[in-house]
Design a protein around this motif. Sequence first.
Motif, PDB file in Angstrom:
ATOM      1  N   ARG A 196       0.829  -1.199   0.000  1.00 27.78           N
ATOM      2  CA  ARG A 196       0.000   0.000   0.000  1.00 27.78           C
ATOM      3  C   ARG A 196       0.866   1.253   0.000  1.00 27.78           C
ATOM      4  NH1 ARG A 196      -3.523  -3.252  -1.100  1.00 27.78           N
ATOM      5  NH2 ARG A 196      -5.253  -3.877   0.254  1.00 27.78           N
ATOM      6  N   LEU A 197       0.250   2.373  -0.420  1.00 29.35           N
ATOM      7  CA  LEU A 197       0.935   3.657  -0.343  1.00 29.35           C
ATOM      8  C   LEU A 197       0.814   4.224   1.068  1.00 29.35           C
ATOM      9  CD1 LEU A 197       0.134   5.755  -3.548  1.00 29.35           C
ATOM     10  CD2 LEU A 197       2.382   5.054  -2.720  1.00 29.35           C
ATOM     11  N   LEU A 198       1.951   4.586   1.639  1.00 32.09           N
ATOM     12  CA  LEU A 198       1.973   5.255   2.929  1.00 32.09           C
ATOM     13  C   LEU A 198       2.904   6.452   2.809  1.00 32.09           C
ATOM     14  CD1 LEU A 198       1.149   5.335   5.918  1.00 32.09           C
ATOM     15  CD2 LEU A 198       3.153   3.909   6.419  1.00 32.09           C
ATOM     16  N   ASN A 199       2.331   7.638   2.872  1.00 35.10           N
ATOM     17  CA  ASN A 199       3.120   8.862   2.679  1.00 35.10           C
ATOM     18  C   ASN A 199       3.911   8.809   1.379  1.00 35.10           C
ATOM     19  OD1 ASN A 199       2.256   9.937   5.172  1.00 35.10           O
ATOM     20  ND2 ASN A 199       3.825   8.764   6.253  1.00 35.10           N
ATOM     21  N   HIS A 200       3.200   8.373   0.316  1.00 33.20           N
ATOM     22  CA  HIS A 200       3.756   8.330  -1.043  1.00 33.20           C
ATOM     23  C   HIS A 200       4.898   7.330  -1.196  1.00 33.20           C
ATOM     24  CE1 HIS A 200       1.361  11.756  -2.408  1.00 33.20           C
ATOM     25  NE2 HIS A 200       1.651  12.332  -1.245  1.00 33.20           N
ATOM     26  N   LEU A 251       2.854   8.662 -10.997  1.00 28.10           N
ATOM     27  CA  LEU A 251       4.089   7.941 -10.675  1.00 28.10           C
ATOM     28  C   LEU A 251       4.624   8.470  -9.354  1.00 28.10           C
ATOM     29  CD1 LEU A 251       6.452   6.041 -11.299  1.00 28.10           C
ATOM     30  CD2 LEU A 251       7.452   7.860 -12.711  1.00 28.10           C
ATOM     31  N   GLU A 252       4.664   7.604  -8.341  1.00 26.85           N
ATOM     32  CA  GLU A 252       5.240   7.990  -7.061  1.00 26.85           C
ATOM     33  C   GLU A 252       6.760   8.021  -7.179  1.00 26.85           C
ATOM     34  OE1 GLU A 252       3.497   9.101  -4.682  1.00 26.85           O
ATOM     35  OE2 GLU A 252       1.496   8.459  -5.342  1.00 26.85           O
ATOM     36  N   HIS A 253       7.396   8.707  -6.250  1.00 29.54           N
ATOM     37  CA  HIS A 253       8.845   8.876  -6.267  1.00 29.54           C
ATOM     38  C   HIS A 253       9.551   7.518  -6.211  1.00 29.54           C
ATOM     39  CE1 HIS A 253      12.712  10.708  -5.716  1.00 29.54           C
ATOM     40  NE2 HIS A 253      12.887  10.113  -4.550  1.00 29.54           N
ATOM     41  N   ILE A 254      10.566   7.364  -7.062  1.00 33.12           N
ATOM     42  CA  ILE A 254      11.321   6.114  -7.173  1.00 33.12           C
ATOM     43  C   ILE A 254      12.627   6.270  -6.400  1.00 33.12           C
ATOM     44  CG2 ILE A 254      12.343   4.429  -8.764  1.00 33.12           C
ATOM     45  CD1 ILE A 254      10.584   5.850 -10.985  1.00 33.12           C
ATOM     46  N   GLU A 255      12.749   5.572  -5.283  1.00 33.99           N
ATOM     47  CA  GLU A 255      13.939   5.693  -4.446  1.00 33.99           C
ATOM     48  C   GLU A 255      15.087   4.826  -4.939  1.00 33.99           C
ATOM     49  OE1 GLU A 255      11.378   6.516  -0.322  1.00 33.99           O
ATOM     50  OE2 GLU A 255      12.495   4.641  -0.581  1.00 33.99           O
ATOM     51  N   ALA A 256      14.759   3.739  -5.652  1.00 33.80           N
ATOM     52  CA  ALA A 256      15.781   2.795  -6.110  1.00 33.80           C
ATOM     53  C   ALA A 256      15.252   2.006  -7.301  1.00 33.80           C
ATOM     54  CB  ALA A 256      16.173   1.847  -4.979  1.00 33.80           C
ATOM     55  N   THR A 257      16.145   1.316  -7.972  1.00 34.71           N
ATOM     56  CA  THR A 257      15.925   0.515  -9.180  1.00 34.71           C
ATOM     57  C   THR A 257      15.818   1.427 -10.401  1.00 34.71           C
ATOM     58  OG1 THR A 257      13.483   0.363  -9.393  1.00 34.71           O
ATOM     59  CG2 THR A 257      14.557  -1.095  -7.781  1.00 34.71           C
ATOM     60  N   TYR A 258      15.767   0.818 -11.580  1.00 37.15           N
ATOM     61  CA  TYR A 258      15.514   1.578 -12.813  1.00 37.15           C
ATOM     62  C   TYR A 258      14.141   1.205 -13.385  1.00 37.15           C
ATOM     63  CZ  TYR A 258      17.851  -2.677 -14.696  1.00 37.15           C
ATOM     64  OH  TYR A 258      18.242  -3.976 -14.967  1.00 37.15           O
ATOM     65  N   LEU A 259      13.199   0.951 -12.465  1.00 33.40           N
ATOM     66  CA  LEU A 259      11.876   0.468 -12.840  1.00 33.40           C
ATOM     67  C   LEU A 259      10.804   1.402 -12.278  1.00 33.40           C
ATOM     68  CD1 LEU A 259      12.683  -3.216 -11.912  1.00 33.40           C
ATOM     69  CD2 LEU A 259      12.643  -2.258 -14.233  1.00 33.40           C
ATOM     70  N   ALA A 260       9.985   1.958 -13.157  1.00 37.86           N
ATOM     71  CA  ALA A 260       8.938   2.901 -12.763  1.00 37.86           C
ATOM     72  C   ALA A 260       7.597   2.182 -12.693  1.00 37.86           C
ATOM     73  CB  ALA A 260       8.873   4.058 -13.758  1.00 37.86           C
ATOM     74  N   TRP A 261       6.941   2.258 -11.540  1.00 40.62           N
ATOM     75  CA  TRP A 261       5.654   1.610 -11.316  1.00 40.62           C
ATOM     76  C   TRP A 261       4.567   2.666 -11.496  1.00 40.62           C
ATOM     77  CZ3 TRP A 261       3.472  -2.761 -11.733  1.00 40.62           C
ATOM     78  CH2 TRP A 261       2.412  -3.196 -10.952  1.00 40.62           C
ATOM     79  N   ILE A 262       3.955   2.661 -12.677  1.00 41.11           N
ATOM     80  CA  ILE A 262       3.064   3.739 -13.103  1.00 41.11           C
ATOM     81  C   ILE A 262       1.604   3.349 -12.891  1.00 41.11           C
ATOM     82  CG2 ILE A 262       2.368   5.172 -15.061  1.00 41.11           C
ATOM     83  CD1 ILE A 262       5.167   4.619 -16.267  1.00 41.11           C
ATOM     84  N   ASP A 263       0.886   4.177 -12.160  1.00 36.87           N
ATOM     85  CA  ASP A 263      -0.539   3.970 -11.928  1.00 36.87           C
ATOM     86  C   ASP A 263      -1.313   4.505 -13.134  1.00 36.87           C
ATOM     87  OD1 ASP A 263      -3.168   3.839 -11.105  1.00 36.87           O
ATOM     88  OD2 ASP A 263      -2.824   4.780  -9.158  1.00 36.87           O
TER      89      ASP A 263
END
Length: 386
Positions: free
Chosen positions: A141-145, A313-325
């Motif tokens: 789940r999303l918690l504080n983005h 798209l929530e902020h991506i802290e790591a990886t080169y993979l974007a999880w797009i809603d």
Amino acid sequence: MQPSIETLFEQNVDRTNSNSIKWDKYKGRDILPMWVADSDFRVPDAITEALHRHVDHGVFGYGSAPQRLTDLLVERMKQRYNWQIEPDWIVYLPGLVCGINLSVRALTESHQGVISPKPVYPPFMSAAKLAKRPLDISPVRLLNHRWLMALEQTDISANAKLLLFCNPLNPGGTVYTREELESVLTFAEQHDLLVCSDEIHCDLILDEEKQHIPFASLNKSAEQRSVTLIAPSKTFNIAGLGASIAIIPNPALRRRFMKAKAGIIPDVNVLAFTAAQAAYEHCEPWLDLQLAFLRQHRDTLEKEINAMPYLTLEHIEATYLAWIDASSLPVASPFKFFEQAGVGLSPGADFGNSGFVRLNFACNSKTLSEALRRMRSAIEQLPATK
């Protein structure tokens, strides 16, 4: 002289005739492949040169893990992640996915269950199914983005024994903090769970203020109940060679793991060992430049995707993979919609949420820009956005 970021990562490497599953999927079609998690970057020269030396030797008999590689791993865990491991904790594997499957089969009995986050990297859920183990889901789940496992919402079975954990999270890119990891450990202790922690993306931390913390490094309890899976494959783009590592401090768990592996999982091939050793010994400067390049792409993606109608798209802290809603898109399948627009993404359904798509941004800037242009154009053609 140190090569520039542009020299290393802006090359247009033609992968269409290299037996690449990423590029062969859309061979002969005008669809940009941005799905499976390998990069389009040439590996560091030190890896290529080490492979050439081995090939020039001309003999490819049975091999064993180089002592130097083991020493480098011990040193790397201590220096990068403040985790003191022992050489005999290390088990080499020809791939990380087999490590997930081995963990399920070795660390649970047939009646014992597996807990997996969802959405998550598909082998997490398929490993339980293939081993015919009961599967419980811990919703992400999303918690504080930030995407996090909602452990308090996990409907855990009485016979659950193994928690599959992913840090950094794939998809989502979350880097778990120490406090968050301690919550996972408390959950594992309360339910007497073992933990298989997939940490294959640990070197790809994009937020410079963040630090990857191995789950097993928290304390003795975490150490003795865990299998940690890592690899140089995503970091240095050598996934096709098959060099992965399981770190198993508990000798009883390690024996069970090795017993499940015996006679079924092959040894790592000699060229994979050569590439892994060269990567860990010589390629940190290259990795630093790659991270700087990926940060630029991450920032571009977050800006461009969030400016498009229907997408988040929530902020991506790591990886080169974007999880797009893309759940707000007025289409039946976001994956098929963008594929028809000429962008081949990973379907969110594979991870457990069909309203999302995953985009691999480990490519040159030209490819990324064209993919974003095609996505934007396709959305603008929708009746509701005209």
